[in-house]
Design a protein around this motif. Structure first.
Motif, PDB file in Angstrom:
ATOM      1  N   GLY A 297      17.162 -22.079  18.721  1.00  0.00           N
ATOM      2  CA  GLY A 297      17.631 -23.139  19.606  1.00  0.00           C
ATOM      3  C   GLY A 297      19.080 -23.501  19.338  1.00  0.00           C
ATOM      4  O   GLY A 297      19.879 -23.640  20.261  1.00  0.00           O
TER       5      GLY A 297
ATOM      6  N   MET B 123      12.438 -21.098  15.111  1.00  0.00           N
ATOM      7  CA  MET B 123      12.561 -21.611  16.463  1.00  0.00           C
ATOM      8  C   MET B 123      13.791 -22.513  16.587  1.00  0.00           C
ATOM      9  O   MET B 123      14.574 -22.403  17.538  1.00  0.00           O
ATOM     10  N   MET B 124      13.981 -23.399  15.618  1.00  0.00           N
ATOM     11  CA  MET B 124      15.119 -24.307  15.673  1.00  0.00           C
ATOM     12  C   MET B 124      16.443 -23.560  15.430  1.00  0.00           C
ATOM     13  O   MET B 124      17.475 -23.916  15.997  1.00  0.00           O
TER      14      MET B 124
ATOM     15  N   LEU C 222      11.623 -27.474  23.244  1.00  0.00           N
ATOM     16  CA  LEU C 222      11.191 -27.005  21.919  1.00  0.00           C
ATOM     17  C   LEU C 222      11.477 -28.068  20.859  1.00  0.00           C
ATOM     18  O   LEU C 222      10.649 -28.329  19.980  1.00  0.00           O
TER      19      LEU C 222
ATOM     20  N   TRP D 245       8.636 -22.953  12.926  1.00  0.00           N
ATOM     21  CA  TRP D 245       9.571 -23.994  13.357  1.00  0.00           C
ATOM     22  C   TRP D 245      11.002 -23.692  12.951  1.00  0.00           C
ATOM     23  O   TRP D 245      11.930 -23.902  13.734  1.00  0.00           O
TER      24      TRP D 245
ATOM     25  N   PHE E 240       3.646 -33.962  11.651  1.00  0.00           N
ATOM     26  CA  PHE E 240       4.849 -34.083  10.825  1.00  0.00           C
ATOM     27  C   PHE E 240       6.091 -34.426  11.647  1.00  0.00           C
ATOM     28  O   PHE E 240       7.206 -34.310  11.172  1.00  0.00           O
TER      29      PHE E 240
ATOM     30  N   LEU F 116       8.936 -30.432  18.221  1.00  0.00           N
ATOM     31  CA  LEU F 116       9.102 -30.728  16.797  1.00  0.00           C
ATOM     32  C   LEU F 116       9.101 -32.237  16.551  1.00  0.00           C
ATOM     33  O   LEU F 116       8.392 -32.735  15.682  1.00  0.00           O
TER      34      LEU F 116
ATOM     35  N   VAL G  46      15.388 -25.507  25.245  1.00  0.00           N
ATOM     36  CA  VAL G  46      15.582 -25.871  23.840  1.00  0.00           C
ATOM     37  C   VAL G  46      15.267 -27.352  23.641  1.00  0.00           C
ATOM     38  O   VAL G  46      14.689 -27.735  22.620  1.00  0.00           O
TER      39      VAL G  46
END
Lengths: 299, 313
Positions: free
Chosen positions: A271, A267-268, B143, A264, B153, B147, B140
């Motif tokens: 991004g 990935m962020m 994505l 994550w 979470f 999250l 994005v």
């Protein structure tokens, strides 16, 4: 509380008093509803910003903090994910691909589109409306309709997995956009300026190159910026037409979702890096964004 | 609002130059238009004919030994009898029904809020911020959704947990998944509606609003009778553009759900992509693409008729 402060300033000085009188002139009681407006504005700003800030903060969290429940809001930022994607992944290469593809496709669209727009703005010829209609229609064609033929054509021309194919394919949306926005730009130039140049003996090409083009440059730059934004964000064509070496940044980012154990943080971070330049560009061209998106129907 | 891209008036030629009258044929417009038109033929028109051709062929990339024989309208018949194709179209329509009314109402609300706000600085800030979601790379956004909507979470489950709800498997079960992609789309595109509506509101003559304030104090009457007429052209434009965009919608949904779970979020573009690039049935995918193309062209015609009327008359 806020209305109290406002009331206090209203008493305090002339500038505030003038503002207040303007408000009264517009027939709105100041206190009623002001707090409601404030809340609504703050909610709006929050809804827009919180997800974006969430992305940025996750990119700066350690992996353990990412999975924390309840979420961690205060933490010591780490740049490990940025370091990781820039030293140890295909992300830098994909960003370079995106940069090259978006820049060259936008430039090509400008080079091809600007003269065409000038001709549409200044000349009369048969079939002009049909031509114009067809150019605009391209905006309405779903990319998936042409994705299959593009794939087969690119395969036959050995262009699969190259930046070239994306540069060319992105013209399908960039060229109509440039032509459309530039027609308006050229039409906005007063005809007298060009006529003055003709009287001075300049030929039509010279008038185009030395008078019309420079005067339209700000508008052309804006359409170039919009092309860049749309090309940079494009995903479907890049997904089906490229692999590893020519892959653009959005596809590379989406790739984080495949396989086991999603990273994550990285990935962020990816991004964030992808979004940053287009968001800045779009803010620069924000006045024209809506025009670009509606093909000029809304100014 | 409507724009004239071409001028039919006689003074369109910029060439009053002495002596140029005797030249009948002027190559300049052709030279200027030529490259762009050729490029659009090659990348805009030729692929469409290519798709049309393959829609009449049997063509599966995984079975090259079968060749690509002509099959007439078999592919179209197969598509029209394919429940998944109609299902995908139906879901796309459902998605439209979920998103458009909310986006239009919220968008107008935001525009009204920003148009006459007393909090000028905050208003100006919001106006700039509205551009961010629109400009954000849809991939994005998808994505980021992964999250935020994460079952274990994600911050959304934490938030609804605070009021004693959940946890919801946002992306893991069919109905929440549809709501989730609609929510994501609404976050990204309501600002677009808001900016268009704002442009409409700004075009209302201020005097008109002033005058109507003397007549009535009901905000709704002023909106309905004075401001709404100025908003309608822009909103119609938004409606058609968003319809086309929903037919195109791929990036964020592909990243969020890949059409799943099952086929519960498989919108039309996702389905055609699956047939073309995961099943590699080129014939069928082309027939589907041609049917979608017809839909796109109908919408384009409506749009152009509505907004560029002047040129035709």
């Amino acid at each position: 509380m806020t209305s109290q402060t406002a009331a206090a300033t209203e008493l305090a000085g002339t500038p505030a008093a003038t503002v207040a009188s303007t408000r009264r002139r517009r027939g709105r009681p100041f206190n009623a509803g002001a707090a409601g407006e404030l809340v609504a504005l703050l909610v709006l700003i929050g809804v827009i910003l919180v997800p974006i800030l969430w992305m940025i903060s996750t990119s700066l969290k350690s992996t353990n903090q990412t999975f924390a429940v309840p979420p961690v809001f205060i933490f010591e930022p780490t740049f490990e994910h940025y370091r990781s994607i820039f030293t140890n992944s295909n992300v830098p290469n994909s960003l370079l691909n995106s940069l090259i593809v978006a820049t060259l496709s936008s430039l090509l669209a400008l080079v091809l589109g600007a003269p065409a727009a000038y001709a549409m703005a200044r000349f009369e010829f048969r079939g002009k409306f049909d031509l114009w209609f067809w150019i605009i229609s391209n905006r309405f064609i779903s990319p998936i309709v042409v994705a299959v033929p593009f794939f087969l054509l690119a395969r036959d021309l050995s262009l699969l997995n190259t930046r070239t194919v994306l540069i060319l394919v992105y013209l399908t949306f960039n060229l109509p956009l440039v032509i459309w926005l530039s027609i308006d730009q050229f039409r906005a130039i007063p005809r007298e300026i060009e006529q003055a140049a003709f009287i001075d003996g300049a030929g039509p090409w010279r008038v185009f190159a030395t008078i019309a083009l420079p005067l339209a440059t700000p508008g052309l730059a804006v359409s170039g910026i919009l092309c860049f934004v749309f090309s940079w964000n494009e995903f479907l064509f890049a997904l089906v037409l490229t692999q590893e070496q020519a892959r653009t940044a959005p596809v590379e980012a989406a790739n984080f979702m495949t396989g086991f154990g999603v990273r994550w943080g990285e990935m962020m971070a990816t991004g964030t890096v992808i979004v940053l330049p287009v968001v800045l560009f779009a803010a620069l061209a924000s006045r024209y964004l809506v025009r670009g998106l509606t093909m000029g129907a809304v100014k | 609002m409507a724009v004239t891209p071409t001028s039919s008036s006689a003074d369109a030629r910029p060439l009053p130059a002495v002596g140029s009258g005797r030249r009948r044929f002027d190559p300049m417009p052709i030279l200027m238009l030529g490259p762009a038109v050729l490029a659009l033929f090659a990348i805009g028109l030729y692929p469409l004919f290519y798709a049309l051709r393959s829609s009449f062929q049997f063509s599966q990339l995984t079975k090259p030994y079968l060749g690509t024989p002509w099959v007439g309208f078999d592919n179209y018949l197969a598509v029209l009898q394919d429940g998944l194709f109609w299902g995908a179209l139906g879901r796309t329509f459902q998605f439209f029904l979920y998103t458009m009314p909310i986006q239009v109402v919220l968008g107008i609300g935001i525009a009204l809020l920003l148009d006459g706000t007393r909090w000028r600085v905050l208003g100006a800030v919001s106006r700039v911020l509205l551009v961010l979601p629109i400009a954000m790379t849809p991939t994005v956004v998808g994505l980021l959704g992964r999250l935020v909507y994460n079952r274990d979470f994600g911050v959304l489950n934490w938030l609804i947990g605070l009021v004693g709800l959940g946890p919801v498997s946002w992306l893991g079960s069919p109905s929440p998944a549809m709501i989730t992609i609609a929510l994501t789309d609404t976050w990204q595109w309501t600002p677009f509606v808001a900016l268009v509506a704002l442009a409409g509101l700004t075009s209302v003559p201020p005097d008109l609003v002033e005058a109507s304030r003397l007549e009535t104090s009901r905000r709704w009457d002023i909106f309905r009778n004075v401001q709404l007429p100025y908003l309608l052209p822009g909103l119609t434009a938004v409606l058609i553009i968003r319809t086309v965009d929903i037919l195109k919608l791929f990036d964020a949904v592909f990243v969020l759900t890949r059409g799943g779970p099952g086929v519960s979020t498989e919108l039309i573009s996702i389905y055609i992509q699956r047939v073309g690039f995961r099943v590699f049935d080129i014939g069928i995918a082309s027939a589907q693409a041609v049917l979608l193309l017809i839909l796109c062209i109908i919408l384009a015609r409506i749009y152009i008729r509505l907004f560029y009327r002047e040129i035709e008359s």
